[in-house]
Design a protein around this motif. Structure first.
Motif, PDB file in Angstrom:
ATOM      1  N   GLU A 150       8.575 -24.428  -7.450  1.00  0.00           N
ATOM      2  CA  GLU A 150       8.673 -24.882  -8.820  1.00  0.00           C
ATOM      3  C   GLU A 150       9.563 -26.117  -8.936  1.00  0.00           C
ATOM      4  N   ALA A 151      10.674 -26.149  -8.178  1.00  0.00           N
ATOM      5  CA  ALA A 151      11.603 -27.281  -8.251  1.00  0.00           C
ATOM      6  C   ALA A 151      12.629 -27.130  -7.139  1.00  0.00           C
ATOM      7  N   GLY A 152      13.328 -28.231  -6.826  1.00  0.00           N
ATOM      8  CA  GLY A 152      14.476 -28.176  -5.931  1.00  0.00           C
ATOM      9  C   GLY A 152      14.253 -28.810  -4.585  1.00  0.00           C
ATOM     10  N   GLN A 153      15.392 -29.102  -3.913  1.00  0.00           N
ATOM     11  CA  GLN A 153      15.373 -29.806  -2.633  1.00  0.00           C
ATOM     12  C   GLN A 153      15.643 -28.904  -1.435  1.00  0.00           C
ATOM     13  N   PHE A 154      16.142 -27.697  -1.677  1.00  0.00           N
ATOM     14  CA  PHE A 154      16.478 -26.828  -0.556  1.00  0.00           C
ATOM     15  C   PHE A 154      15.212 -26.404   0.178  1.00  0.00           C
ATOM     16  N   LYS A 155      15.277 -26.388   1.513  1.00  0.00           N
ATOM     17  CA  LYS A 155      14.120 -26.034   2.340  1.00  0.00           C
ATOM     18  C   LYS A 155      14.428 -24.760   3.121  1.00  0.00           C
ATOM     19  N   PRO A 156      14.039 -23.593   2.606  1.00  0.00           N
ATOM     20  CA  PRO A 156      14.280 -22.347   3.344  1.00  0.00           C
ATOM     21  C   PRO A 156      13.569 -22.347   4.689  1.00  0.00           C
ATOM     22  N   LEU A 157      14.140 -21.628   5.627  1.00  0.00           N
ATOM     23  CA  LEU A 157      13.580 -21.572   6.969  1.00  0.00           C
ATOM     24  C   LEU A 157      12.242 -20.841   7.012  1.00  0.00           C
ATOM     25  N   TRP A 158      11.953 -20.015   5.994  1.00  0.00           N
ATOM     26  CA  TRP A 158      10.727 -19.217   6.033  1.00  0.00           C
ATOM     27  C   TRP A 158       9.490 -19.971   5.557  1.00  0.00           C
ATOM     28  N   LEU A 159       9.670 -21.131   4.948  1.00  0.00           N
ATOM     29  CA  LEU A 159       8.512 -21.903   4.509  1.00  0.00           C
ATOM     30  C   LEU A 159       7.624 -22.254   5.706  1.00  0.00           C
ATOM     31  N   PRO A 160       6.311 -22.367   5.512  1.00  0.00           N
ATOM     32  CA  PRO A 160       5.544 -22.424   4.254  1.00  0.00           C
ATOM     33  C   PRO A 160       4.779 -21.143   3.924  1.00  0.00           C
ATOM     34  N   ARG A 161       5.145 -20.015   4.536  1.00  0.00           N
ATOM     35  CA  ARG A 161       4.298 -18.823   4.408  1.00  0.00           C
ATOM     36  C   ARG A 161       5.097 -17.655   3.843  1.00  0.00           C
ATOM     37  N   VAL A 162       4.467 -16.902   2.936  1.00  0.00           N
ATOM     38  CA  VAL A 162       5.041 -15.693   2.345  1.00  0.00           C
ATOM     39  C   VAL A 162       4.093 -14.533   2.616  1.00  0.00           C
ATOM     40  N   TRP A 163       4.673 -13.370   2.917  1.00  0.00           N
ATOM     41  CA  TRP A 163       3.879 -12.176   3.203  1.00  0.00           C
ATOM     42  C   TRP A 163       3.935 -11.236   2.002  1.00  0.00           C
ATOM     43  N   ILE A 164       2.762 -10.791   1.555  1.00  0.00           N
ATOM     44  CA  ILE A 164       2.644  -9.988   0.337  1.00  0.00           C
ATOM     45  C   ILE A 164       2.406  -8.521   0.699  1.00  0.00           C
ATOM     46  N   ALA A 165       3.224  -7.643   0.074  1.00  0.00           N
ATOM     47  CA  ALA A 165       3.036  -6.200   0.233  1.00  0.00           C
ATOM     48  C   ALA A 165       2.720  -5.603  -1.125  1.00  0.00           C
ATOM     49  N   LEU A 166       1.649  -4.832  -1.188  1.00  0.00           N
ATOM     50  CA  LEU A 166       1.270  -4.118  -2.407  1.00  0.00           C
ATOM     51  C   LEU A 166       1.977  -2.767  -2.441  1.00  0.00           C
ATOM     52  N   PRO A 167       1.947  -2.065  -3.574  1.00  0.00           N
ATOM     53  CA  PRO A 167       2.650  -0.779  -3.656  1.00  0.00           C
ATOM     54  C   PRO A 167       2.187   0.220  -2.600  1.00  0.00           C
ATOM     55  N   VAL A 168       3.079   1.137  -2.264  1.00  0.00           N
ATOM     56  CA  VAL A 168       2.754   2.184  -1.299  1.00  0.00           C
ATOM     57  C   VAL A 168       1.518   2.949  -1.776  1.00  0.00           C
ATOM     58  N   GLY A 169       0.519   3.031  -0.904  1.00  0.00           N
ATOM     59  CA  GLY A 169      -0.696   3.756  -1.237  1.00  0.00           C
ATOM     60  C   GLY A 169      -1.758   2.915  -1.918  1.00  0.00           C
ATOM     61  N   ASP A 170      -1.452   1.673  -2.293  1.00  0.00           N
ATOM     62  CA  ASP A 170      -2.420   0.793  -2.961  1.00  0.00           C
ATOM     63  C   ASP A 170      -3.317   0.184  -1.883  1.00  0.00           C
ATOM     64  N   ASP A 171      -4.603   0.563  -1.874  1.00  0.00           N
ATOM     65  CA  ASP A 171      -5.498   0.104  -0.810  1.00  0.00           C
ATOM     66  C   ASP A 171      -6.250  -1.171  -1.164  1.00  0.00           C
ATOM     67  N   ARG A 172      -5.867  -1.841  -2.251  1.00  0.00           N
ATOM     68  CA  ARG A 172      -6.492  -3.118  -2.574  1.00  0.00           C
ATOM     69  C   ARG A 172      -6.023  -4.184  -1.579  1.00  0.00           C
ATOM     70  N   SER A 173      -6.784  -5.246  -1.492  1.00  0.00           N
ATOM     71  CA  SER A 173      -6.413  -6.375  -0.644  1.00  0.00           C
ATOM     72  C   SER A 173      -5.914  -7.507  -1.523  1.00  0.00           C
ATOM     73  N   VAL A 174      -5.422  -8.557  -0.869  1.00  0.00           N
ATOM     74  CA  VAL A 174      -4.996  -9.766  -1.580  1.00  0.00           C
ATOM     75  C   VAL A 174      -6.071 -10.821  -1.359  1.00  0.00           C
ATOM     76  N   SER A 175      -6.717 -11.213  -2.432  1.00  0.00           N
ATOM     77  CA  SER A 175      -7.897 -12.082  -2.312  1.00  0.00           C
ATOM     78  C   SER A 175      -7.542 -13.472  -1.826  1.00  0.00           C
ATOM     79  N   THR A 176      -6.296 -13.880  -2.019  1.00  0.00           N
ATOM     80  CA  THR A 176      -5.902 -15.247  -1.637  1.00  0.00           C
ATOM     81  C   THR A 176      -5.244 -15.301  -0.258  1.00  0.00           C
ATOM     82  N   ALA A 177      -5.299 -14.208   0.502  1.00  0.00           N
ATOM     83  CA  ALA A 177      -4.612 -14.153   1.791  1.00  0.00           C
ATOM     84  C   ALA A 177      -5.312 -15.010   2.836  1.00  0.00           C
TER      85      ALA A 177
END
Length: 878
Positions: A834-861
């Protein structure tokens, strides 16, 4: 007792320096002023010939008062009606209702505030008690205001449970309350005369829903004096005077602030606008903080040897740790007395090298310091001759009293250092700089209640930092004992910053007035006692302290005084502690034995039968460190506490939250409206009843049980038999929650610079280098979307990242948007910078976890793998 009502006031012209003030004066020289500092912040002062303005530096809001428009002003009938400007209905983004002020001075001054709602009669939200509003007491002012029995009262900083302060009486001062009762003891350690009154929603008709009706405004009262006082919140009943609240200030004139807001969160934000936002806590101090007096007091083996082995113990037990507290044992002389800023070189032959051991392991170090000197302290005569001690006017000599000095609980004669004096501040600064030069990262201000119980004692008040505009001797009762607590924090803070101007200073304080928290980033509930009652009472103490702007707060996990906790009690305390802003396991158990037969402290691994549970809880705290860091930023920027009462914000209209079962209970938010923490606070409690707060009758959100697959429950419902096995608390995530998570270890946010190199030049060793730290190079997001079939609800969560170390850090703000896909078994997630100059070491990828037991997938993965036996979906940050 003296309660002499002040009468005979007449309207007078405001002096030039009080432009826009409404001023009344009486023949005896008492002057009343009313001014609006902002739309929802009013200031009242009442001073006289023998009631001078209270000297302090608590209020930071600058700028000229805003004008109050006169709707009616009749000096002959002695009444007036005033309103803030019509275009100023809010202040700084917080909600402020339209209101007007009625003031009558026919007898005593009676001020009332009415909320204005189109199409409705004005509704009184605040009022003075007629005929007894402002009274002289022995040396100060007593203030009576109307008590609304249908209101909830919160605040006053650090006060015993339960959370509702109604019908109780409190002493506003600090005391060394070792081993206190978390429900009954008063006073405790803090001086915080800030009380909030919140109207309860009332359901008169069972077919009616109070969440559909606007609430009366919430009102906060803050008295800026540092003088000792009492707050009676309706306990004292005297029928001829109607129901009242009573604030009794012991010395000096009155300086009162009335803060008006649409709800509790608005009043707290207004209070922060007035006195300053909470400080930003360095990231390392959000992790597990180790401590223990027994380690630092040891002579055989010597303390340095014991403490230097701490990192290896953490490695052996696989328990991450971010910092170590050094008790005052390092200052103990050959007689067993504590002599601040001296070094016991037998116990600590190379203090600087010990600091380097911790630094290489990725752990920060903070030593305990105490603001007094015994008569045989090496610097006692120097301080005495320099005028750095308090003066007894009856003798003209320095004040010498009994001071805690040794173990166990032994007192000796000595003097508190007058930290309003320039000599006292210079000495304190030199002592702090000496410790910093040995390698310490932070300062632990302890035993700083300044227990001097004669208001006639004299403070020198001659330093550049002294809170009184007029330099020179001043009575201790008027300036307030805890002005010295504030000055102690300021000098400690400024010394840290002077030596390392690029690093975020961290001062921990046991005692505090409101001004102290501008310099001390964190505090805790003092020397609590090991028992279930202390665990239970810690919840309400924590919530009231945080909404009083002590927002990095916690308790000594496991209990400081008393016996060792049982394994079950210790586990439950750790489970609570990891959800509080400050998580420190600390104790003093000199006569207790652990299972091995050794004298001990509360230690994570002291009970092998539960160490796996303890480890899992602490590692989960580290996983949630990015979430806690964002809560830290929200506290700093917006004064939103990390933990809040269930009725905070949009949940205030839920009438169930005002029931006795809830108010006397133990549930709270971690991250407002995000995680509902529902703990177990009784022996052998393996299940319990839980209520899920709602925002309105139409609230269709669900809550996800974090420990039960497919555990989805509707807002506004009661759940029976919720599971709380010893392995975990119950915890629920409200629909729309997103939790940024990281690695379950101490992490370094950069590969070079202050995040990886300590102030003494030591480079932190990573696991690959034989150390304990890892890089913060992985970021997950646990998201809780609408349940399957409930499409169309989109959620946005924003969080801030920084290096966690710098005094003026670069930041980066991130945004995640998520929602259930229509007609598919998937969830759409998008993350962007959204904004800012700081560059975290984990960029450019984020891992998404859905709720426990939720068997849906992430369509944008773009990639799928497993984490903790759950599928996680990688998406790239836009």
């Amino acid at each position: 007792m003296i309660e002499r009502p002040l009468t005979g006031f007449q309207l007078v012209d405001a002096p030039t320096q009080q432009k826009h003030a409404f001023v009344l004066a009486n023949p005896h020289g008492y002057i009343f002023t009313l001014a609006a500092l902002a739309t929802g912040v009013l200031r009242i002062t009442l001073t006289g010939p023998d009631r001078p303005p209270p000297p302090h530096s608590n209020v930071t809001l600058n700028g000229a008062p805003i004008p109050l428009a006169s709707v009616e002003n009749d000096a002959r009938l002695r009444r007036a009606v005033l309103r803030p400007p019509p275009d100023s209905s809010s202040q700084g983004g917080r909600g402020v209702p339209r209101y007007e002020i009625h003031i009558d001075w026919e007898d005593t001054i009676v001020l009332e505030i009415f909320q204005l709602t189109p199409g409705a009669e004005p509704l009184r939200i605040f009022g003075d008690t007629p005929h007894k509003s402002y009274c002289l007491n022995h040396a100060g002012i007593t203030r009576h205001t109307r008590l609304d029995v249908n209101s909830l009262h919160l605040g006053l900083g650090e006060k015993g449970a339960p959370i509702d302060l109604s019908n109780r009486r409190f002493t506003i001062t600090g005391s060394d309350a070792a081993g206190y009762d978390a429900y009954l003891s008063d006073p405790l350690y803090k001086h915080t005369p800030f009380l909030v009154s919140i109207p309860k929603p009332l359901a008169d008709d069972p077919t009616d829903d109070p969440t559909d009706r606007p609430l009366r405004a919430a009102v906060g009262l803050y008295h800026a004096s540092n003088s000792d006082a009492t707050w009676d919140v309706g306990k004292w009943i005297n029928e001829p005077w109607t129901l009242f609240k009573k604030f009794e200030q012991e010395c000096g004139g009155l300086e009162e602030y009335i803060i008006i807001g649409d709800g509790l969160s608005d009043v707290v934000a207004g209070f922060a606008d007035l006195v300053g936002r909470p400080k930003l806590v360095p990231r390392d101090w959000l992790g597990y903080l180790a401590s223990g007096m027994g380690l630092g007091e040891s002579d055989e083996p010597i303390a340095q040897e014991l403490l230097s082995g701490w990192p290896e113990l953490c490695k052996k037990w696989d328990i991450p740790c971010s910092a170590i507290h050094l008790s005052s044992g390092y200052t103990v002389d050959e007689k067993g007395n504590r002599c601040v800023f001296t070094m016991n070189t037998r116990r600590y032959p190379d203090f600087a090298e010990m600091c380097r051991v911790f630094h290489r392991a990725g752990m920060k170090v903070t030593p305990n310091v105490k603001p007094y000197v015994l008569e045989d302290h090496p610097d006692f005569k120097k301080l005495h001759d320099a005028g750095a001690l308090f003066t007894d006017p009856s003798t003209g000599k320095a004040v010498v009293t009994r001071i805690w000095s040794s173990l166990p609980g032994i007192n000796a004669k000595g003097s508190w250092v007058d930290l309003t004096s320039q000599a006292g501040q210079d000495w304190w600064r030199d002592g702090i700089l000496g410790l910093v030069d040995l390698g310490v990262d932070a300062i632990w201000n302890d035993n700083n209640e300044f227990l001097l119980f004669d208001d006639e004692y004299i403070c020198k008040n001659n330093s550049a930092n002294a809170p009184n505009a007029v330099r020179g001797p001043i009575k201790l009762g008027l300036v307030g004992r805890m002005t010295n607590t504030e000055m102690m924090a300021k000098v400690s803070h400024d010394a840290l910053l002077a030596r390392h101007p690029d690093r975020r200073p961290f001062v921990l304080t046991r005692s505090a007035n409101v001004g102290t928290m501008r310099y001390a980033a964190s505090t805790w509930s003092g020397d609590n006692r090991t028992c279930w009652k202390s665990l239970q009472g810690a919840v309400a103490m924590n919530l009231n302290a945080q909404l009083s702007l002590m927002q990095s707060y916690g308790s000594d996990v496991g209990g400081f005084a008393g016996p060792l906790p049982s394994p079950e009690l210790f586990v439950r305390w750790v489970q609570m502690g990891v959800t509080h802003p400050r998580f420190c396991i600390h104790s003093f158990k000199p006569n207790e034995k652990d299972p091995s037969g050794s004298a001990t402290n509360n230690l994570p691994w002291m009970y092998p039968e539960v160490v796996d549970i303890i480890r899992n809880e602490i590692k989960r705290r580290y996983e949630l460190l990015p979430f806690f860091n964002n809560l830290n930023w929200q506290s700093h920027l917006r004064a939103t506490p990390p933990n809040t009462w269930l009725g905070w914000g949009e949940f205030a209209t839920d009438p169930t939250l005002y029931s006795k079962e809830i108010l006397d209970g133990f549930d709270y938010w971690l991250g407002h409206g995000q995680l509902l923490v529902c703990g177990a606070y009784f022996a052998e409690q393996v299940s319990r009843r839980v209520y899920l707060p709602r925002t309105s009758k139409e609230d269709t959100a669900v809550y996800y049980d974090l420990h039960e697959p497919y555990g989805v429950h509707a807002a506004g419902s009661w759940l029976d038999n919720v599971s709380t096995p010893l392995e975990h608390f119950a915890m629920f995530a409200r629909e729309g929650t997103a939790l940024p998570i990281g690695r379950d270890s101490v992490t370094l946010t950069q590969r070079s610079g202050p995040a990886i190199e300590t102030g003494d030049g030591v480079k932190v060793r990573t696991v690959e280098e034989g150390g304990l730290a890892t890089y913060d190079d992985w970021r997950g997001l646990e998201v809780f979307p609408s349940p399957p079939g409930a499409t169309g609800r989109e959620y946005v969560y924003r969080w801030i990242e920084d290096d966690g170390v710098s005094e003026n850090p670069e930041t980066a703000a991130f945004e995640v948007q998520f929602g259930a896909e229509a007609d598919t078994n998937s969830v759409r997630v998008a993350v962007k910078v959204e904004a800012g100059q700081f560059k975290p070491l984990w960029l450019p990828r984020v891992w998404i976890a859905l709720p426990v037991g939720d068997d849906r997938s992430v369509s944008t993965a773009v990639e799928v793998t497993t984490w903790k036996s759950r599928k996680v979906y990688a998406i790239d940050v836009a």
